[in-house]
Design an enzyme around this catalytic site. Structure first.
Site, PDB file in Angstrom:
ATOM      1  CE  LYS A 211      -4.393  -1.861   1.303  1.00 36.58           C
ATOM      2  NZ  LYS A 211      -5.413  -2.096   2.313  1.00 36.58           N
ATOM      3  NE  ARG A 247      -7.553  -8.130   0.366  1.00 33.43           N
ATOM      4  CZ  ARG A 247      -7.053  -7.402  -0.628  1.00 33.43           C
ATOM      5  NH1 ARG A 247      -5.976  -6.676  -0.452  1.00 33.43           N
ATOM      6  NH2 ARG A 247      -7.647  -7.402  -1.802  1.00 33.43           N
TER       7      ARG A 247
HETATM    8  N1  HH2 Z   1      -7.369  -3.728   0.682  1.00 31.61           N
HETATM    9  C1  HH2 Z   1      -7.670  -3.711  -0.632  1.00 31.61           C
HETATM   10  C2  HH2 Z   1      -8.771  -4.426  -1.115  1.00 31.61           C
HETATM   11  N2  HH2 Z   1      -9.541  -5.158  -0.284  1.00 31.61           N
HETATM   12  N3  HH2 Z   1     -10.023  -5.959   1.885  1.00 31.61           N
HETATM   13  C3  HH2 Z   1      -9.738  -5.988   3.195  1.00 31.61           C
HETATM   14  N4  HH2 Z   1     -10.503  -6.710   4.031  1.00 31.61           N
HETATM   15  N5  HH2 Z   1      -8.683  -5.300   3.719  1.00 31.61           N
HETATM   16  C4  HH2 Z   1      -7.869  -4.533   2.949  1.00 31.61           C
HETATM   17  O1  HH2 Z   1      -6.940  -3.907   3.492  1.00 31.61           O
HETATM   18  C5  HH2 Z   1      -8.138  -4.474   1.544  1.00 31.61           C
HETATM   19  C6  HH2 Z   1      -9.251  -5.208   1.038  1.00 31.61           C
HETATM   20  C7  HH2 Z   1      -6.826  -2.909  -1.571  1.00 31.61           C
HETATM   21  O2  HH2 Z   1      -5.764  -3.643  -2.084  1.00 31.61           O
HETATM   22  P1  HH2 Z   1      -5.741  -4.396  -3.498  1.00 31.61           P
HETATM   23  O3  HH2 Z   1      -6.789  -5.455  -3.551  1.00 31.61           O
HETATM   24  O4  HH2 Z   1      -4.377  -4.871  -3.743  1.00 31.61           O
HETATM   25  O5  HH2 Z   1      -6.031  -3.264  -4.559  1.00 31.61           O
HETATM   26  P2  HH2 Z   1      -7.354  -2.801  -5.333  1.00 31.61           P
HETATM   27  O6  HH2 Z   1      -8.377  -2.387  -4.341  1.00 31.61           O
HETATM   28  O7  HH2 Z   1      -6.866  -1.643  -6.178  1.00 31.61           O
HETATM   29  O8  HH2 Z   1      -7.865  -3.950  -6.142  1.00 31.61           O
END
Ligand code: HH2
Length: 266
Positions: A211, A247
Site C-alpha cells: 500500500k 492479506r
Molecule cells: N485492501 C484492498 C482491497 N480489499 N479488503 C480488506 N478486508 N482489507 C484490505 O486492506 C483491503 C481489502 C486494496 O488492495 P488491493 O486489492 O491490492 O487493490 P485494489 O483495491 O486496487 O484492487
C-alpha cells in the site's frame, strides 16, 4: 500464539493499484491462484472491483463475470477457503454458490441496504472493514479525532448491525482498513492500536500489502512491486499484535517471514 493465516490476493481487474490487469484473463487468474496455493496460502481473496483511491465503480454483471467462474474453477481443484472481495450482495451470493466461504466487504455491509440480511442468509464468514467515506473520495483529507477509538466504535457498531440481521457472532471478522481514508499517521496509529482492535474476540484481518503508505515512509518505493520490505514489516507487526490473518500479494515471502519470526519467539 499461532502465526496468522495468509490470505493471498487475486485482483481480477484492469485497474488495481498493485497488480491491475495482470490476472484479468481467466487463464492467468487461475494460474495465479494455483501459484498462491502452492506457496501455502490459507485463503484466496478474489476481487473483481478495484477499491484503490479514486477507483470507479464496476457494473454488477462485469464483476460477476470476472469472479464467479474463477471461484468455481478454484473450487473444482481445491478445498481451501475462498473469499470474495465485493461490496455487492448479488456478487457475494453468486460467489458463495460457486464455492466461496467468506465475504470480504470493504464497506462493512453498509453500501447495500440488504447486505446484512444477505450475509446472514449466506451463513459464510464476513469481514467487516473500516473505510472513511467511499473509494472515490476517501483519500481527500481524511480527519479523525481519535482514529483508533473511531475505527473501534465503527467496527463494533457494524458487528452489532450484522448480528441484528442474523449473522452469527462467530462468523464476523474485523479489519481496520489500512489506507481506506487514512493518512500515514492514521495508518501508523491503527497499526499501534491492533491489540486493542483484537481485544473484542473478533478475529482481525490486516491488509497493508504494497500500500501507498509504505511509499510515504520510503519515497523510492513509488512502484507497488517495490514495497515488499514494508509489507513484510507490517505483516510481522500484525502477527506480534495477534491478528488472525494477513492479506498479501506475496504469499511465499510473507510465510517465510512469519515462520522465521515464530521460530525466534519459540
Ligand atoms: N485492501 C484492498 C482491497 N480489499 N479488503 C480488506 N478486508 N482489507 C484490505 O486492506 C483491503 C481489502 C486494496 O488492495 P488491493 O486489492 O491490492 O487493490 P485494489 O483495491 O486496487 O484492487
Amino acid at each position: 500464539m499461532p502465526p496468522p493465516l495468509v490470505m493471498g490476493v487475486i485482483n481480477v481487474t484492469p485497474d488495481s493499484f498493485s497488480d491491475g490487469g495482470r490476472h484479468l484473463a481467466p487463464e492467468n487468474a487461475l494460474a495465479h491462484a494455483r501459484k498462491l496455493i502452492a506457496q501455502g496460502a490459507d485463503i484466496l481473496d478474489i476481487g473483481g472491483e478495484s477499491t484503490r483511491p479514486g477507483a470507479e465503480p464496476v457494473d454488477e454483471a462485469e464483476e460477476l463475470a470476472r469472479t464467479v467462474p474463477l471461484i468455481a474453477a478454484i473450487r473444482a481443484e481445491s478445498a481451501m477457503t475462498i473469499s470474495i472481495d465485493t461490496m455487492k450482495p448479488a456478487v457475494a451470493r453468486a460467489a458463495v454458490a460457486a464455492g466461496a466461504g467468506m465475504w470480504n466487504d470493504v464497506s462493512a455491509l453498509r453500501f447495500a441496504p440488504d447486505a446484512p440480511a444477505v450475509a446472514a442468509e449466506l451463513g459464510c464468514q464476513v469481514v467487516l472493514m473500516h473505510m472513511l467515506g467511499e473509494p472515490r473520495t476517501m483519500q481527500n483529507a481524511p480527519v479523525y479525532g481519535d482514529v483508533i477509538a473511531e475505527v473501534e466504535a465503527f467496527l463494533l457498531a457494524r458487528a452489532e448491525a450484522a448480528m441484528a440481521a442474523g449473522v452469527a457472532r462467530g462468523k464476523i471478522w474485523f479489519d481496520p482498513g489500512v489506507g481506506f481514508g487514512k493518512t500515514l499517521e492514521h495508518n501508523l496509529a491503527l497499526l499501534r492500536g491492533l491489540p486493542r482492535l483484537a481485544s473484542h474476540g473478533f478475529p482481525v484481518l490486516l491488509g497493508a500489502s504494497r500500500k501507498r503508505f509504505i511509499a510515504a515512509i520510503d519515497p523510492e518505493a513509488r512502484d507497488p512491486a517495490d514495497r515488499l520490505g514494508g509489507s513484510l514489516a507490517v505483516a510481522l507487526a500484525g502477527a506480534r499484535a495477534g491478528v488472525a490473518a494477513v492479506r498479501v500479494h506475496d504469499v511465499r515471502e510473507t510465510r517465510q517471514a512469519l515462520a522465521v519470526q515464530a521460530a525466534i519467539a519459540d
